[in-house]
Design an enzyme around this catalytic site. Sequence first.
Site, mmCIF file in Angstrom:
data_model
loop_
_atom_site.group_PDB
_atom_site.id
_atom_site.type_symbol
_atom_site.label_atom_id
_atom_site.label_comp_id
_atom_site.label_asym_id
_atom_site.label_seq_id
_atom_site.Cartn_x
_atom_site.Cartn_y
_atom_site.Cartn_z
ATOM 1 N N CYS A 181 48.784 -7.025 108.138
ATOM 2 C CA CYS A 181 48.034 -5.788 107.939
ATOM 3 C C CYS A 181 46.713 -6.145 107.268
ATOM 4 C CB CYS A 181 48.839 -4.844 107.045
ATOM 5 S SG CYS A 181 47.975 -3.311 106.651
ATOM 6 N N HIS B 121 52.729 0.771 113.595
ATOM 7 C CA HIS B 121 52.123 0.279 112.351
ATOM 8 C C HIS B 121 51.030 1.247 111.866
ATOM 9 C CE1 HIS B 121 50.584 -3.196 109.798
ATOM 10 N NE2 HIS B 121 49.585 -2.330 109.740
ATOM 11 N N GLU B 122 50.171 1.675 112.802
ATOM 12 C CA GLU B 122 49.055 2.557 112.406
ATOM 13 C C GLU B 122 49.548 3.962 112.056
ATOM 14 O OE1 GLU B 122 46.486 1.034 111.677
ATOM 15 O OE2 GLU B 122 46.936 -0.794 112.780
ATOM 16 N N HIS C 17 50.673 4.114 108.571
ATOM 17 C CA HIS C 17 49.596 4.219 107.576
ATOM 18 C C HIS C 17 49.268 5.684 107.267
ATOM 19 C CE1 HIS C 17 48.285 0.224 106.559
ATOM 20 N NE2 HIS C 17 48.100 -0.145 107.815
HETATM 21 CO CO CO Z 1 47.907 -2.080 108.524
#
Ligand code: CO
Length: 204
Positions: free
Chosen positions: A110, A152-153, A156
């Site tokens: 990341c 993953h995004e 966030h």
């Molecule tokens: Co990231």
Amino acid sequence: MENPIVQVGHPVLRERARDVTPEQLGTAEFRALLARMTEAMRQAPGVGLAAPQLGVSLRVFVLEDRAELQAALTPVERAERERVPLPLRVFVNPTLKPVGDERVTFFEGCLSVSGYAALVERWREVEVTGLDEAGAPVSWRARGWPARILQHEADHLDGVIYVDRMHPRSFGTLPQVKARFGGLPIAEVKRALGLEVPGVEAGR
Ligand code: CO
């Protein structure tokens, strides 16, 4: 250029980001944010970036996986990861849902946890729905590495970082991970880390 990407420990990475409002879409300010996000992602370089990583608590992310970023992988690694070139895409107020029940485990890193990587189990295929940069509804079914980037995004935007989902014993610096596991099939990596032992492999 100084790295503009917010690093882990900053509270903005742990908040639930706010929805982008219809009024915000299409404003010069919003377009400038998208441009900054794309620039920061390419500079890093990375394959995805969410607005909170620039300190902006909004539900939007960009992704792009250029062929030159994949050149460091062997053909076997690219095939195992189902990593394919991905043109720039923007998702606003996205919702993800898994397609099927297959899970796959690979190293990921990341840009907000700079210099490290760990094994993370993700859905192999997901469907994302939301809006594009112009505010038009979009829906996309992605498999393999693009599906991993999406998960993953999207995490966030909910204040979740991959370290929350990783196999802790696989965590390492990028040079260590590369030296020890670069080019190896994922089955061998998991065996070397003892992750195939029942009770050690994390559940969902
Ligand atoms: Co990231």
